[in-house]
Design a protein around this motif. Structure first.
Motif, PDB file in Angstrom:
ATOM      1  N   ILE A 185       0.834  -1.191   0.000  1.00 35.93           N
ATOM      2  CA  ILE A 185       0.000   0.000   0.000  1.00 35.93           C
ATOM      3  C   ILE A 185       0.875   1.251   0.000  1.00 35.93           C
ATOM      4  CG2 ILE A 185      -1.723   1.322   1.294  1.00 35.93           C
ATOM      5  CD1 ILE A 185      -2.778  -1.347   2.365  1.00 35.93           C
ATOM      6  N   GLY A 186       0.684   2.106  -1.019  1.00 34.67           N
ATOM      7  CA  GLY A 186       1.437   3.350  -1.123  1.00 34.67           C
ATOM      8  C   GLY A 186       2.762   3.235  -1.829  1.00 34.67           C
ATOM      9  N   HIS A 187       3.116   2.020  -2.312  1.00 31.52           N
ATOM     10  CA  HIS A 187       4.409   1.811  -2.966  1.00 31.52           C
ATOM     11  C   HIS A 187       4.222   0.864  -4.149  1.00 31.52           C
ATOM     12  CE1 HIS A 187       6.663   3.611   0.438  1.00 31.52           C
ATOM     13  NE2 HIS A 187       5.700   3.078   1.163  1.00 31.52           N
ATOM     14  N   VAL A 188       5.022   1.083  -5.205  1.00 29.45           N
ATOM     15  CA  VAL A 188       4.942   0.180  -6.349  1.00 29.45           C
ATOM     16  C   VAL A 188       5.856  -1.022  -6.172  1.00 29.45           C
ATOM     17  CG1 VAL A 188       4.290   2.029  -7.937  1.00 29.45           C
ATOM     18  CG2 VAL A 188       6.716   1.478  -7.637  1.00 29.45           C
ATOM     19  N   THR A 189       6.825  -0.936  -5.267  1.00 30.74           N
ATOM     20  CA  THR A 189       7.682  -2.072  -4.930  1.00 30.74           C
ATOM     21  C   THR A 189       7.752  -2.203  -3.415  1.00 30.74           C
ATOM     22  OG1 THR A 189       9.655  -0.648  -5.016  1.00 30.74           O
ATOM     23  CG2 THR A 189       9.129  -1.935  -6.995  1.00 30.74           C
ATOM     24  N   MET A 190       8.127  -3.380  -2.939  1.00 35.48           N
ATOM     25  CA  MET A 190       8.223  -3.618  -1.496  1.00 35.48           C
ATOM     26  C   MET A 190       9.298  -2.731  -0.895  1.00 35.48           C
ATOM     27  SD  MET A 190       6.954  -5.454   0.949  1.00 35.48           S
ATOM     28  CE  MET A 190       7.359  -5.850   2.662  1.00 35.48           C
ATOM     29  N   ARG A 191       8.999  -2.133   0.271  1.00 36.09           N
ATOM     30  CA  ARG A 191       9.982  -1.298   0.940  1.00 36.09           C
ATOM     31  C   ARG A 191      11.213  -2.112   1.308  1.00 36.09           C
ATOM     32  NH1 ARG A 191       8.137   3.500   3.153  1.00 36.09           N
ATOM     33  NH2 ARG A 191       9.344   3.239   5.062  1.00 36.09           N
ATOM     34  N   LYS A 192      12.352  -1.477   1.262  1.00 38.57           N
ATOM     35  CA  LYS A 192      13.627  -2.158   1.457  1.00 38.57           C
ATOM     36  C   LYS A 192      13.830  -2.561   2.912  1.00 38.57           C
ATOM     37  CE  LYS A 192      18.506  -1.602   0.226  1.00 38.57           C
ATOM     38  NZ  LYS A 192      19.485  -0.686  -0.391  1.00 38.57           N
ATOM     39  N   PHE A 193      14.344  -3.776   3.112  1.00 42.35           N
ATOM     40  CA  PHE A 193      14.647  -4.264   4.454  1.00 42.35           C
ATOM     41  C   PHE A 193      16.030  -3.782   4.862  1.00 42.35           C
ATOM     42  CE2 PHE A 193      16.400  -7.735   7.173  1.00 42.35           C
ATOM     43  CZ  PHE A 193      15.562  -7.532   8.260  1.00 42.35           C
ATOM     44  N   THR A 194      16.097  -3.102   6.005  1.00 39.41           N
ATOM     45  CA  THR A 194      17.392  -2.611   6.487  1.00 39.41           C
ATOM     46  C   THR A 194      17.677  -3.116   7.896  1.00 39.41           C
ATOM     47  OG1 THR A 194      16.335  -0.555   7.246  1.00 39.41           O
ATOM     48  CG2 THR A 194      17.351  -0.530   5.050  1.00 39.41           C
ATOM     49  N   SER A 196      15.612  -5.556  11.285  1.00 40.36           N
ATOM     50  CA  SER A 196      14.329  -5.646  11.967  1.00 40.36           C
ATOM     51  C   SER A 196      13.912  -4.299  12.540  1.00 40.36           C
ATOM     52  CB  SER A 196      14.389  -6.681  13.095  1.00 40.36           C
ATOM     53  OG  SER A 196      14.561  -7.972  12.552  1.00 40.36           O
ATOM     54  N   GLY A 197      12.657  -3.905  12.218  1.00 36.58           N
ATOM     55  CA  GLY A 197      12.117  -2.651  12.724  1.00 36.58           C
ATOM     56  C   GLY A 197      12.537  -1.435  11.955  1.00 36.58           C
ATOM     57  N   ASN A 198      13.182  -1.628  10.762  1.00 40.00           N
ATOM     58  CA  ASN A 198      13.642  -0.481   9.988  1.00 40.00           C
ATOM     59  C   ASN A 198      13.477  -0.781   8.517  1.00 40.00           C
ATOM     60  OD1 ASN A 198      14.732   1.975   9.376  1.00 40.00           O
ATOM     61  ND2 ASN A 198      16.867   1.316   9.640  1.00 40.00           N
ATOM     62  N   ALA A 199      12.949   0.159   7.723  1.00 38.98           N
ATOM     63  CA  ALA A 199      12.763  -0.028   6.289  1.00 38.98           C
ATOM     64  C   ALA A 199      12.761   1.308   5.580  1.00 38.98           C
ATOM     65  CB  ALA A 199      11.438  -0.753   6.000  1.00 38.98           C
ATOM     66  N   GLU A 200      13.166   1.275   4.335  1.00 40.68           N
ATOM     67  CA  GLU A 200      13.149   2.484   3.523  1.00 40.68           C
ATOM     68  C   GLU A 200      12.747   2.118   2.116  1.00 40.68           C
ATOM     69  OE1 GLU A 200      17.840   2.481   2.156  1.00 40.68           O
ATOM     70  OE2 GLU A 200      17.235   3.740   3.861  1.00 40.68           O
ATOM     71  N   GLY A 201      12.569   3.093   1.242  1.00 38.52           N
ATOM     72  CA  GLY A 201      12.134   2.816  -0.131  1.00 38.52           C
ATOM     73  C   GLY A 201      13.150   1.986  -0.880  1.00 38.52           C
ATOM     74  N   GLU A 202      12.693   1.036  -1.657  1.00 43.46           N
ATOM     75  CA  GLU A 202      13.564   0.142  -2.429  1.00 43.46           C
ATOM     76  C   GLU A 202      13.623   0.561  -3.883  1.00 43.46           C
ATOM     77  OE1 GLU A 202      13.957  -4.574  -3.567  1.00 43.46           O
ATOM     78  OE2 GLU A 202      12.916  -3.942  -1.766  1.00 43.46           O
ATOM     79  N   ARG A 203      14.760   0.384  -4.552  1.00 39.34           N
ATOM     80  CA  ARG A 203      14.940   0.700  -5.933  1.00 39.34           C
ATOM     81  C   ARG A 203      15.401  -0.527  -6.719  1.00 39.34           C
ATOM     82  NH1 ARG A 203      15.750   6.006  -7.377  1.00 39.34           N
ATOM     83  NH2 ARG A 203      15.754   5.122  -9.459  1.00 39.34           N
ATOM     84  N   ASN A 204      14.932  -0.627  -7.931  1.00 38.24           N
ATOM     85  CA  ASN A 204      15.430  -1.611  -8.890  1.00 38.24           C
ATOM     86  C   ASN A 204      15.333  -3.053  -8.408  1.00 38.24           C
ATOM     87  OD1 ASN A 204      16.453  -2.168 -11.433  1.00 38.24           O
ATOM     88  ND2 ASN A 204      18.533  -2.299 -10.695  1.00 38.24           N
ATOM     89  N   ASP A 205      14.285  -3.393  -7.668  1.00 38.71           N
ATOM     90  CA  ASP A 205      14.037  -4.776  -7.291  1.00 38.71           C
ATOM     91  C   ASP A 205      12.720  -5.172  -7.915  1.00 38.71           C
ATOM     92  OD1 ASP A 205      13.131  -6.554  -4.278  1.00 38.71           O
ATOM     93  OD2 ASP A 205      14.007  -7.251  -6.126  1.00 38.71           O
ATOM     94  N   GLN A 206      12.775  -5.636  -9.175  1.00 38.30           N
ATOM     95  CA  GLN A 206      11.542  -5.918  -9.920  1.00 38.30           C
ATOM     96  C   GLN A 206      10.936  -7.246  -9.472  1.00 38.30           C
ATOM     97  OE1 GLN A 206      11.235  -4.862 -14.011  1.00 38.30           O
ATOM     98  NE2 GLN A 206      13.233  -3.990 -14.031  1.00 38.30           N
TER      99      GLN A 206
END
Length: 206
Positions: A185-194, A196-206
């Protein structure tokens, strides 16, 4: 051994039935998105062994004036969204299954860069071959938090059986028809795993 035999039998049947769809999809990708037709990316498999996963491309290769890829939501065309929502982009992964890199059912193979970020429990998801579909995919897929997704992956590792795999495959067919949980929800790709308990926007992971 039974799981591997089932994988090979089902993939061979799928390729026999789906080869016209695979060829047509490849043609449309080439015409509408350009080359290469396949998206390949290094992913860790069983015991962390790295292999190249194959998918049909769903994004363009558009870059800015500095040569950096544009944002995912810019590069993901309506045709690319259709590929993802229909799961047609996953069809080349059948060849990964034939090669033994993947299974039809198992935890989804994620990015290599995540390996040092897992805790000991999360790392157990690599005790089995990764899958084209899995327990997390039929229980929320991209709308799950990373922690919940990893818990479901480890649950599968501890409870895997031939009957569970068949159940997951049947549930996957229903999910594909319904086209649910494809995008977070709100993103075209899954948010990046950084971690446990932390995530940011992911790039180029089709």
């Amino acid at each position: 051994m039974r799981k591997r035999v089932l994988d090979i039998l089902l993939v061979c049947m799928a390729l026999f039935l789906l080869w016209p769809i695979i060829l047509v999809t490849a043609l449309f990708v080439r015409v509408l998105l350009g080359g290469p037709v396949l998206f390949k990316q290094a992913r860790p498999g069983r015991h962390g062994r790295v292999f190249n996963i194959m998918k049909f491309r769903s994004m363009t290769n558009e870059t800015d004036e500095n040569g950096q890829l544009l944002a995912d939501d810019v590069r993901l065309t309506s045709f690319g969204k259709f590929l993802r929502r229909s799961s047609l982009d996953e069809l080349p992964g059948l060849f990964n299954v034939l090669r033994g890199d993947m299974s039809l059912v198992g935890p989804r193979p994620l990015l290599v860069e995540y390996l040092p970020l897992y805790n000991a429990q999360q790392l157990r998801r690599h005790e089995v071959r990764p899958g084209i579909t899995g327990w997390a995919q039929v229980n929320g897929r991209n709308n799950l938090s990373w922690e919940d997704k990893f818990k479901l992956d480890v649950w599968y590792v501890d409870n895997r059986s031939l009957m569970l795999d068949i159940k997951i495959l049947c549930m996957t067919v229903i999910k594909v028809i319904q086209r649910v949980d494809v995008e977070q929800i709100g993103h075209v790709t899954m948010r990046k795993f950084t971690g446990s308990g932390n995530a940011e926007g992911e790039r180029n992971d089709q």
